[in-house]
Enzyme design. Structure first.
Site, mmCIF file in Angstrom:
data_model
loop_
_atom_site.group_PDB
_atom_site.id
_atom_site.type_symbol
_atom_site.label_atom_id
_atom_site.label_comp_id
_atom_site.label_asym_id
_atom_site.label_seq_id
_atom_site.Cartn_x
_atom_site.Cartn_y
_atom_site.Cartn_z
ATOM 1 N N TRP A 103 0.872 -1.328 0.123
ATOM 2 C CA TRP A 103 -0.099 -0.095 -0.046
ATOM 3 C C TRP A 103 1.000 1.277 0.022
ATOM 4 C CZ3 TRP A 103 -4.056 -1.534 -1.896
ATOM 5 C CH2 TRP A 103 -4.806 -2.551 -1.743
ATOM 6 N N ASP A 172 -1.888 6.563 6.001
ATOM 7 C CA ASP A 172 -2.748 5.667 5.726
ATOM 8 C C ASP A 172 -3.113 4.584 6.897
ATOM 9 O OD1 ASP A 172 -4.444 3.624 4.599
ATOM 10 O OD2 ASP A 172 -3.197 3.147 2.898
ATOM 11 N N LYS A 196 -11.938 -2.133 6.768
ATOM 12 C CA LYS A 196 -11.299 -2.743 7.575
ATOM 13 C C LYS A 196 -11.779 -2.829 9.207
ATOM 14 C CE LYS A 196 -8.681 -3.425 4.040
ATOM 15 N NZ LYS A 196 -7.786 -2.655 3.056
HETATM 16 C C1 LIG Z 1 -7.179 -2.132 1.997
HETATM 17 C C2 LIG Z 1 -6.145 -1.244 2.093
HETATM 18 C C3 LIG Z 1 -6.029 -0.148 1.159
HETATM 19 C C4 LIG Z 1 -6.809 -0.025 -0.017
HETATM 20 O O1 LIG Z 1 -8.006 0.373 0.172
HETATM 21 P P1 LIG Z 1 -9.161 0.558 -0.891
HETATM 22 O O2 LIG Z 1 -10.450 1.214 0.162
HETATM 23 O O3 LIG Z 1 -9.423 -0.727 -1.401
HETATM 24 O O4 LIG Z 1 -8.692 1.516 -1.786
HETATM 25 C C5 LIG Z 1 -5.094 0.753 1.251
HETATM 26 N N1 LIG Z 1 -4.355 0.852 2.122
HETATM 27 C C6 LIG Z 1 -4.376 -0.082 3.185
HETATM 28 C C7 LIG Z 1 -3.495 -0.104 4.369
HETATM 29 C C8 LIG Z 1 -5.169 -1.266 3.256
HETATM 30 O O5 LIG Z 1 -5.389 -2.014 4.207
#
Ligand SMILES: *Cc1c(COP(=O)(O)O)cnc(C)c1O
Length: 361
Positions: A103, A172, A196
């Protein structure tokens, strides 16, 4: 409810059962409106209350001062990769990133596509992203320093955030927001796809320090500007109403049933300790992340052979333990034990693991 499994999916992921029950109970007639919350106007009093309640709960749960704005956007965490770079880059000031896996790598790539001056100042690619770098060089001339607080695929997590002086941290936090207590003040911006740890897919939480809004360039299209969402309380256009409603219920559950983020952190710690202790007990299971960088959210591990891993995943599924397959890019096994995974779920998994080892070890 006996037909519900323990759901270890990485995302979309398990939601608290009381939240699902509340959704079910008010699905046909939301608070006497005679309509589902999906059917009311996003300009109605009903939705206004939903939105403002979710914002207020986020503020309380994360201890956000008045300097922070709480926004709800679409496009997932992936949309934030370019948006962060578009909005927060200062002229002549490089964008610093730490590369701790998939990511982060994607966030870096999006900033590069935009032609920004990107600096990867630290990372863990040299050892297959199995750890979090101990030190991160801080450049006072950076526009910001971007990190991924929890690496969902590799199962690593920052335990202490880098000290950046005045440089705003951007993180993030898709896979560990609301899972532990932290000081928000050094962060210029935090983003998290809800699916998540905070709700269903379709909405992304963006927490923004007010001074970041001053950076937004005037020439960005309206929907790509953080100022658009900040000025209209996330209601410039139709927001993902149902997803925000569910996030609100998850926040209410976290605040009122669990007792807040500190109480949640405690439970999360117990769950993770239990699972890692089982992994460490013998050589049959092998954790893939460096012990000091292990994630309390995504527990990644291997078995002695890929054949045994497949058997493990199949038998676990039959035993009502779902979603244990590792990410397709790395293989192995992964148990995602987000906030909504009860301690009993981890206990059931550990019991299954010990039994599986006895029969196959
Ligand atoms: C799942 C995830 C993403 C991607 O998320 P989307 O909402 O599908 O774009 C980005 N960063 C992390 C840390 C993730 O776990």
């Amino acid at each position: 409810m006996t037909d519900r499994i323990f759901n270890f999916n990485p995302g979309p992921a398990v939601l608290p059962l009381p939240v699902l029950q509340e959704i079910q109970a008010e699905l046909l007639n939301y608070k006497g409106s005679g309509m589902s919350i999906m059917e009311v106007s996003h300009r109605s009093k009903w939705f206004d209350d939903v939105l403002n309640d979710a914002v207020a709960r986020t503020r309380r749960l994360l201890n956000l001062s008045d300097r922070f704005r709480v926004l709800f956007l679409q496009g997932g965490a992936s949309m934030q990769f370019p948006m962060v770079a578009m909005n927060l880059a200062l002229p002549g000031k490089p964008l610093d990133y730490v590369d701790t896996g998939t990511w982060s790598t994607k966030a870096i790539k999006e900033a590069q596509i935009l032609g920004k001056d990107v600096r990867v100042v630290a990372g863990s690619k040299d050892r297959e992203y199995t750890y979090i770098p101990e030190t991160v060089p801080v450049n006072p001339d950076a526009s910001y320093l971007h990190i991924t607080s929890n690496n969902t695929i590799r199962g690593t997590q920052w335990k202490r955030f880098p000290e950046t002086g005045g440089v705003p941290l951007v993180s993030d936090m898709s896979s560990d927001i609301l899972s532990r207590v932290f000081d928000p003040e050094p962060f210029g911006l935090i983003y998290a796809g809800a699916q998540k740890n905070a709700g269903p897919a379709g909405v992304t939480l963006v927490i923004l320090r007010e001074d970041m809004l001053e950076r937004v360039p005037a020439d960005l299209p309206t929907m790509f500007r953080y100022t658009t969402y900040a000025e209209k309380n996330s209601l410039f256009n139709t927001p993902p109403c149902f997803a925000i409603y569910v996030v609100g219920l998850v926040l209410k559950w976290l605040e009122e049933t669990v007792g807040g983020v500190a109480a949640m952190e405690d439970i999360n710690r117990r769950k993770a300790d239990l699972l890692y202790a089982c992994i460490d007990e013998t050589d049959f299971y092998r954790g893939t992340a460096s012990p000091e960088s292990r994630s309390a959210m995504n527990v990644t591990f291997r078995l002695p052979t890929p054949e045994l891993e497949q058997k493990f995943i199949e038998e676990a599924t039959r035993a009502g333990l779902g979603g244990l397959k590792g990410h397709r890019s790395v293989g192995g096994c992964r148990a995602s034990i987000y906030n909504a995974m009860p301690l009993e779920g981890v206990e059931a998994l550990v019991h299954f693991m010990k039994d599986f080892e006895k029969k196959n070890g």
